[in-house]
Design a protein around this motif. Structure first.
Motif, PDB file in Angstrom:
ATOM      1  N   ALA A   1       0.832  -1.191   0.000  1.00  0.00           N
ATOM      2  CA  ALA A   1       0.000   0.000   0.000  1.00  0.00           C
ATOM      3  C   ALA A   1       0.868   1.243   0.000  1.00  0.00           C
ATOM      4  O   ALA A   1       1.956   1.260   0.578  1.00  0.00           O
TER       5      ALA A   1
ATOM      6  N   THR B   1      -3.691   4.231  -1.249  1.00  0.00           N
ATOM      7  CA  THR B   1      -4.289   2.929  -1.539  1.00  0.00           C
ATOM      8  C   THR B   1      -5.715   2.810  -1.018  1.00  0.00           C
ATOM      9  O   THR B   1      -6.601   2.283  -1.712  1.00  0.00           O
TER      10      THR B   1
ATOM     11  N   SER C   1      -8.765   2.272  -3.550  1.00  0.00           N
ATOM     12  CA  SER C   1      -9.510   1.015  -3.475  1.00  0.00           C
ATOM     13  C   SER C   1     -11.004   1.278  -3.325  1.00  0.00           C
ATOM     14  O   SER C   1     -11.830   0.535  -3.878  1.00  0.00           O
TER      15      SER C   1
ATOM     16  N   PRO D   1      -6.772  -0.988  -7.642  1.00  0.00           N
ATOM     17  CA  PRO D   1      -6.291  -2.364  -7.602  1.00  0.00           C
ATOM     18  C   PRO D   1      -7.371  -3.361  -8.041  1.00  0.00           C
ATOM     19  O   PRO D   1      -8.551  -3.049  -7.951  1.00  0.00           O
TER      20      PRO D   1
END
Length: 328
Positions: free
Chosen positions: A62, A66, A70, A103
């Motif tokens: 991360a 992040t 996400s 991601p």
């Protein structure tokens, strides 16, 4: 390469703008709140150190953004489900959604991240489809080269979410055996189809036509969600199923038709793996061509010399040889 951005193809491709991040309550439909809050609290450390290791069961890291990114990735999937469902109410042939997100998500387990994946984007979208739109029966098809263990775990005892995964036998993370079929009331709603290395295009076509299609027809889904991983491509460095760009065109075309036949065209793809940027971009572009009903350009990208003989073809040749000897 042909452009697919909305400014180039405004009448055919619609780009959703101003995607809202998923709410923590959305993520909590799949993941434990202790994991969600723990990841959020780790962001200051990531800001100080630049990058942190956040997973003890696989290579997941991360940075300071992040957590936010996400939530946006999961929110993109939710927004696409909303858009496709809304379009299906006025159009029997609605657009197919494709979440080009990072991601990825299909390895993230309910209690934590795993294998580059932070939140289970497709799992969150599946729960959203059920809770908000009343689409109770969700079919998830995962053709990433690796088993979607996180998605599998999230719905292992749920009879209303049918999870089908094709993946390379023995590849990361080592799950996805054929005997893993669900448990409790969800027994029979998980189908793992591990393929031997080198299986290639013809095997995937056979699996789709002879296994996935009849299973989907019996299940009668209200929506189809797809974990679209492109790391089974012959040029991808992480595995060896030797799919081609044409394999992905075939899958996109057939899944589009399946959704049209079974659930009013409601279908959303989610980008998962893909680690050779050239084969990834070509395969995603050909996926869009399939959605648009345009001819595949796979022949321009796929070099037959990169492939070796598929196991299924070797077996078929051996059978023919035995038959020939027998008739002699």
């Amino acid at each position: 390469m042909m452009h697919f951005e909305s400014q180039y193809r405004s009448r055919e491709v619609y780009e959703l703008q101003n995607i809202k991040p998923a709410l923590l309550d959305d993520i909590a439909l799949v993941h434990s709140r202790s994991y969600i809050h723990g990841l959020e609290k780790a962001m200051p450390k990531a800001m100080d150190e630049g990058i942190i290791f956040i997973d003890g069961s696989g290579p997941t890291y991360a940075t300071e953004t992040t957590f936010e990114e996400s939530l946006i990735a999961a929110g993109a999937g939710i927004s696409l489900v909303d858009a496709v469902v809304e379009a299906s109410m006025v159009n029997y042939n609605p657009p197919i959604g494709f979440a080009l997100i990072r991601p990825p998500g299909h390895h993230a387990v309910p209690k934590g991240p795993m294998g580059f994946c932070v939140f289970g984007n497709i799992a969150v979208a599946a729960r959203h489809a059920q809770r908000v739109h009343g689409l109770q029966r969700v079919l998830i098809i995962d053709f990433d080269v690796h088993h979607g263990n996180g998605t599998c775990d999230a719905f292992y005892d749920d009879p209303d979410i049918f999870f089908i995964s094709t993946h390379q036998d023995g590849s990361y993370p080592g799950t996805g055996k054929m005997e893993q079929v669900g448990q409790g009331s969800g027994e029979g709603a998980t189908l793992n189809l591990p393929l031997p290395g080198g299986s290639g295009d013809s095997s995937m076509r056979s699996v789709f036509d002879e296994v996935i299609v009849p299973c989907a027809q019996r299940f009668k889904p209200d929506i189809i969600l797809v974990s679209a991983g492109y790391d089974a491509h012959a040029l991808d460095p992480l595995a060896g199923l030797q799919f081609t760009t044409g394999t992905y065109y075939m899958l996109a075309s057939n899944i589009k038709q399946l959704a049209k036949e079974l659930c009013h065209g409601r279908c959303v793809f989610f980008l998962e793996g893909g680690y050779n940027l050239e084969s990834l971009s070509n395969s995603v572009a050909d996926t869009f061509r399939a959605f648009l009903g345009e001819p595949s350009l796979a022949s321009q990208f796929d070099d037959p010399t990169m492939l070796y003989e598929e196991p299924l073809l070797r077996v078929q040749k051996a059978i023919q040889k035995v038959k020939h000897i027998h008739y002699l």
